[in-house]
Scaffold this motif. Structure first.
Motif, mmCIF file in Angstrom:
data_model
loop_
_atom_site.group_PDB
_atom_site.id
_atom_site.type_symbol
_atom_site.label_atom_id
_atom_site.label_comp_id
_atom_site.label_asym_id
_atom_site.label_seq_id
_atom_site.Cartn_x
_atom_site.Cartn_y
_atom_site.Cartn_z
ATOM 1 N N ASP A 284 72.846 94.020 -52.918
ATOM 2 C CA ASP A 284 72.819 93.555 -54.300
ATOM 3 C C ASP A 284 71.367 93.442 -54.746
ATOM 4 N N ALA A 285 71.160 93.352 -56.047
ATOM 5 C CA ALA A 285 69.814 93.484 -56.615
ATOM 6 C C ALA A 285 68.841 92.470 -56.034
ATOM 7 N N THR A 286 69.276 91.213 -55.851
ATOM 8 C CA THR A 286 68.369 90.180 -55.345
ATOM 9 C C THR A 286 67.937 90.468 -53.918
ATOM 10 N N VAL A 287 68.879 90.810 -53.048
ATOM 11 C CA VAL A 287 68.564 91.079 -51.644
ATOM 12 C C VAL A 287 67.701 92.335 -51.521
ATOM 13 N N ALA A 288 68.012 93.373 -52.301
ATOM 14 C CA ALA A 288 67.205 94.596 -52.260
ATOM 15 C C ALA A 288 65.763 94.307 -52.657
ATOM 16 N N PHE B 266 76.348 97.181 -37.107
ATOM 17 C CA PHE B 266 75.168 97.173 -37.959
ATOM 18 C C PHE B 266 75.036 98.522 -38.667
ATOM 19 N N GLU B 267 75.283 98.530 -39.955
ATOM 20 C CA GLU B 267 75.119 99.728 -40.773
ATOM 21 C C GLU B 267 74.036 99.428 -41.806
ATOM 22 N N PRO B 268 72.856 99.993 -41.638
ATOM 23 C CA PRO B 268 71.746 99.635 -42.526
ATOM 24 C C PRO B 268 71.967 100.114 -43.953
ATOM 25 N N THR B 269 71.460 99.340 -44.888
ATOM 26 C CA THR B 269 71.441 99.749 -46.282
ATOM 27 C C THR B 269 70.198 100.595 -46.533
ATOM 28 N N ARG C 74 69.593 84.219 -48.273
ATOM 29 C CA ARG C 74 70.201 85.452 -48.786
ATOM 30 C C ARG C 74 69.910 86.625 -47.842
ATOM 31 N N LEU C 75 68.680 86.675 -47.336
ATOM 32 C CA LEU C 75 68.308 87.737 -46.405
ATOM 33 C C LEU C 75 69.131 87.638 -45.127
ATOM 34 N N SER C 76 69.230 86.438 -44.553
ATOM 35 C CA SER C 76 69.976 86.256 -43.307
ATOM 36 C C SER C 76 71.455 86.576 -43.496
ATOM 37 N N ALA C 77 72.021 86.150 -44.616
ATOM 38 C CA ALA C 77 73.441 86.391 -44.869
ATOM 39 C C ALA C 77 73.758 87.877 -44.934
ATOM 40 N N SER C 78 72.816 88.691 -45.416
ATOM 41 C CA SER C 78 73.074 90.133 -45.522
ATOM 42 C C SER C 78 73.246 90.767 -44.152
ATOM 43 N N TYR C 79 72.657 90.160 -43.102
ATOM 44 C CA TYR C 79 72.815 90.687 -41.742
ATOM 45 C C TYR C 79 73.971 90.023 -41.002
ATOM 46 N N ALA D 178 66.410 94.453 -33.251
ATOM 47 C CA ALA D 178 65.439 93.464 -33.727
ATOM 48 C C ALA D 178 65.774 92.989 -35.135
ATOM 49 N N LEU D 179 66.109 93.923 -36.028
ATOM 50 C CA LEU D 179 66.396 93.532 -37.411
ATOM 51 C C LEU D 179 67.668 92.701 -37.492
ATOM 52 N N ALA D 180 68.656 93.035 -36.673
ATOM 53 C CA ALA D 180 69.917 92.291 -36.698
ATOM 54 C C ALA D 180 69.721 90.834 -36.294
ATOM 55 N N ARG D 181 68.644 90.501 -35.589
ATOM 56 C CA ARG D 181 68.380 89.115 -35.189
ATOM 57 C C ARG D 181 68.228 88.201 -36.398
ATOM 58 N N LEU D 182 67.815 88.761 -37.543
ATOM 59 C CA LEU D 182 67.645 87.934 -38.732
ATOM 60 C C LEU D 182 68.967 87.389 -39.244
ATOM 61 N N GLY D 183 70.075 87.831 -38.668
ATOM 62 C CA GLY D 183 71.360 87.250 -39.021
ATOM 63 C C GLY D 183 71.504 85.813 -38.560
ATOM 64 N N SER D 184 70.624 85.353 -37.667
ATOM 65 C CA SER D 184 70.610 83.949 -37.248
ATOM 66 C C SER D 184 69.863 83.134 -38.293
#
Length: 724
Positions: free
Chosen positions: A286-290, A439-442, A427-432, A402-408
């Protein structure tokens, strides 16, 4: 009388085109003969070793095979619309212009390559400066058959006997229906566009202009021109063309091959990092997370993430050597880690880190411990405690892990402290967290993954088996296998080389949407490259232009910069573009609005509805009946799937669904594309779901070449408040 003249002129041009194709057939047979001779040039009955003279024969065979295959590929690609132009000059000379040069048996030119200097007047001549051209003719072909002619009379004082046919090449090309892929309009490029195409290669060439000004066409033809005029530099170094989406890359994929160039790599912005990560981003945040992910603030976040050990608690290393307990505390471990990462990437730092740990433990040995250093290192390294600790403390890490760790949430809060607000961090953590299982990257994630690969380094490759120079006895190989191909797996990898591909020239289309993090990703592909950058700030979806400007200033540095502005909108009817201009000016007063030169006499159809699915089908059916070509349905991201389903269900007006003339896209996916008819669904939702707001709606409204329909689900849409 006019019809008779047209038929006579078509017959004249057909005779010349037939002669060209006959000569092309001879060249193809010659290339096939060379290929056959090359394959038979050297054959050996030896299966165990190669003599010196045998190696020379193998090399000669490889050269023959490569050159013959290359020539055949060029010839095979040039059979559709090979000849597209003719110049009648003041001195009586006639020049035909096409995609490749073709000469007759006496080496006289039958067709001049469009990139050659002799073809330059075909694009640059005008009635004010005819460049010794009396008549410029565009040939429209279907396969090998000439089906149409369009003439421009540039010097009417020179020869009153010349027949002039048609309404003018450019306007004729503009009024024809669009197909699902971009038409090669090399024959209709105008003077201001040609100036940008043939600009010097050094430094940065910036091409700007509003919607429909032909920026993309200019950029692609510039890439082909550079490959033609500086072939050694750009064919060996490669050219990377970057577009905004996979849909866009599919749209343009035939343009450069149809111009005779295949030394070009096409990647969407979500696929730029496919050279270092085995994923391509196609979904959008979504626009904010991007916006968060695209910000330069993420550089510091990712740097801290790489430095952060994988445990969530402070660590301590404890080993026992001959009854003596040796410990390294969290502070000492953090100092060692920072020191190693300051000098090397994480995935290459395991061995230096182990040596540093051993040195630190050795310094803690009591003076009465009677042991040699080599014995000490062996005993500690072989201990289970040391192995378990180092495996956990310094694992080899992939960028995606490494990037998926931000889901914590707790880890994300620590990593983003001082860079993002608490709300942005969540918002950033929730996206992961939403994608933790798979894990499918945007698209925005791809630039972050590339940054992590740059800081982590590539994962070590598995050991390669030894490859024999000779084929196995039972090998089933039908094509020529070269010595180089057999030895390729044995090439050593330079540990200091960058993991990503690099190019001699990089072309970026729709550059106004490139985020600062994506500019960093692109810069790694061309540290010594020349660049062509194409964009229009008024169509930008990025909300912070100052941050983007900073990233561009860092990219350009002290390199020379030349700027070209495309001033004429060839795509949009004036009725459509006037409406779009009224929408964008309140949001972006400095918008560069080109002059629309076409008019259809049909005003945009602004509709409202209380049944979105049904009225969408009805509007699409109306557009399909009104235009001969494609129809684009531009919708908010949240409604694309639903609208596709509604169109596939069909209805009383279209029982078999939309057919292949219809496509449903978001406004961002529609960038760079055009359709004969466009339906813009729920414009207010398009504004709300994009960081670019009204500028994104401006993109949607400027896609049609003939008809525009808008469909609002409410009676008082906000986007219309500025319309006259």
């Amino acid at each position: 009388m006019k019809q008779l003249a047209l038929e006579q002129e078509l017959a004249v041009e057909q005779a010349h085109v037939d002669r060209v194709y006959a000569r092309l057939a001879e060249a193809t047979r010659s290339a096939q003969l060379v290929a056959s001779e090359g394959a038979n040039l050297y054959r050996s009955d030896r299966g165990s070793f190669v003599r010196e003279e045998d190696g020379t024969g193998l090399y000669e065979r490889d050269v023959f095979a490569y050159q013959a295959a290359k020539r055949l590929a060029v010839l095979d690609a040039e059979h559709e619309g090979l000849v597209f132009g003719r110049l009648d000059r003041t001195d009586g000379e006639v020049r035909y212009v096409g995609r490749i040069g073709v000469r007759d048996a006496d080496y006289e030119p039958l067709v001049i390559d469009w990139r050659a200097p002799a073809a330059e007047p075909f694009y640059r001549a005008t009635p004010i400066n005819p460049m010794q051209v009396v008549r410029r003719r565009v040939l429209r072909c279907s396969g090998k058959r000439v089906v149409g002619i369009e003439d421009d009379l540039l010097d009417d004082q020179s020869d009153g006997e010349l027949v002039v046919v048609g309404e003018g090449a450019l306007m004729a090309a503009l009024t024809r229906a669009r197909g699902p892929q971009m038409r090669d309009i090399v024959a209709t490029i105008q003077a201001e566009q040609d100036e940008a195409i043939r600009a010097p290669w050094q430094g940065f060439t910036m091409i700007s202009g509003g919607p429909g000004t032909g920026k993309t066409v200019v950029a692609l033809h510039r890439a082909a021109f550079l490959l033609y005029s500086h072939r050694r530099r750009f064919e060996s170094g490669g050219v990377l063309v970057v577009g905004p989406s996979r849909v866009f890359m599919t749209y343009i994929e035939r343009v450069l091959p149809s111009l005779g160039e295949d030394a070009v790599t096409l990647r969407s912005i979500g696929g730029v990092a496919s050279d270092v990560i085995d994923v391509r981003g196609e979904q959008t945040d979504d626009a904010t997370v991007a916006t968060i992910k695209g910000s330069l603030r993420m550089v510091g976040v990712l740097k801290r993430l790489v430095h952060e050990p994988w445990q969530d608690v402070p660590l301590e290393l404890t080993v026992t050597v001959y009854g003596h307990v040796l410990r390294l505390g969290a502070d000492e471990l953090a100092r060692i880690r920072a020191d190693i990462l300051a000098r090397t990437r994480l995935n290459a730092g395991r061995e230096p880190a182990e040596r540093a740990l051993l040195n630190a433990l050795w310094r803690r040995c009591p003076s009465d411990l009677d042991v040699e250093r080599e014995e000490f290192d062996d005993r500690v390294s072989d201990s289970a405690a040391f192995a378990v600790f180092t495996n956990a403390w310094w694992p080899r890490v992939s960028a995606t892990d490494a990037l998926a760790r931000l889901g914590s949430p707790s880890l994300a809060a620590r990593m983003t402290s001082g860079s993002l607000t608490a709300e942005e961090s969540e918002r950033l953590s929730a996206s992961y967290r939403d994608r933790r299982d798979v894990f499918e990257p945007t698209i925005a994630d791809v630039a972050l993954l590339d940054e992590l690969v740059h800081r982590l380094g590539p994962l070590p490759e598995p050991e390669e088996r030894e490859v024999s120079l000779f084929l196995d006895d039972d090998a089933d190989v039908s094509e020529v296998v070269t010595t180089m191909e057999r030895l390729a797996p044995q090439r050593e990898i330079d540990p200091f080389a960058t993991p990503n591909d690099t190019f001699a020239h990089i072309l970026v289309d729709e550059a106004q949407d490139i985020s600062p993090m994506q500019w960093r990703m692109l810069r790694r592909r061309g540290p010594s490259a020349s660049w062509t950058i194409v964009g229009d700030p008024a169509q930008s979806s990025w909300p912070n232009p100052r941050e983007t400007d900073k990233a561009l200033v860092e990219l350009i540095g002290g390199s020379p910069v030349r700027r070209f502005r495309m001033s004429t909108n060839y795509r949009s009817p004036a009725e459509v573009f006037d409406l779009a201009a009224e929408v964008v000016l309140p949001a972006y007063p400095e918008a560069d609005l080109p002059r629309a030169v076409r008019s259809t006499g049909v005003d945009p159809d602004l509709r409202t509805t209380d049944d979105l699915a049904s009225d969408t089908r009805r509007a699409v059916a109306d557009l399909l009946a009104a235009v001969d070509g494609t129809v684009g349905v531009v919708a908010p991201p949240s409604q694309v799937a639903e609208l596709w389903a509604a169109l596939r269900r069909g209805g009383p007006d279209e029982t078999d669904g939309p057919g292949d003339r219809v496509i449903v896209v978001t406004a961002l996916q529609a960038k760079g594309l055009e359709y004969d008819g466009v339906l813009v669904v729920d414009p207010d939702a398009i504004v709300a779901e994009s960081a670019g707001g009204l500028r994104t709606l401006y993109v949607a409204l400027t896609r049609p070449t003939q008809r525009l329909v808008t469909l609002d689900p409410g009676p008082d849409p906000a986007w219309r408040k500025n319309l006259g």
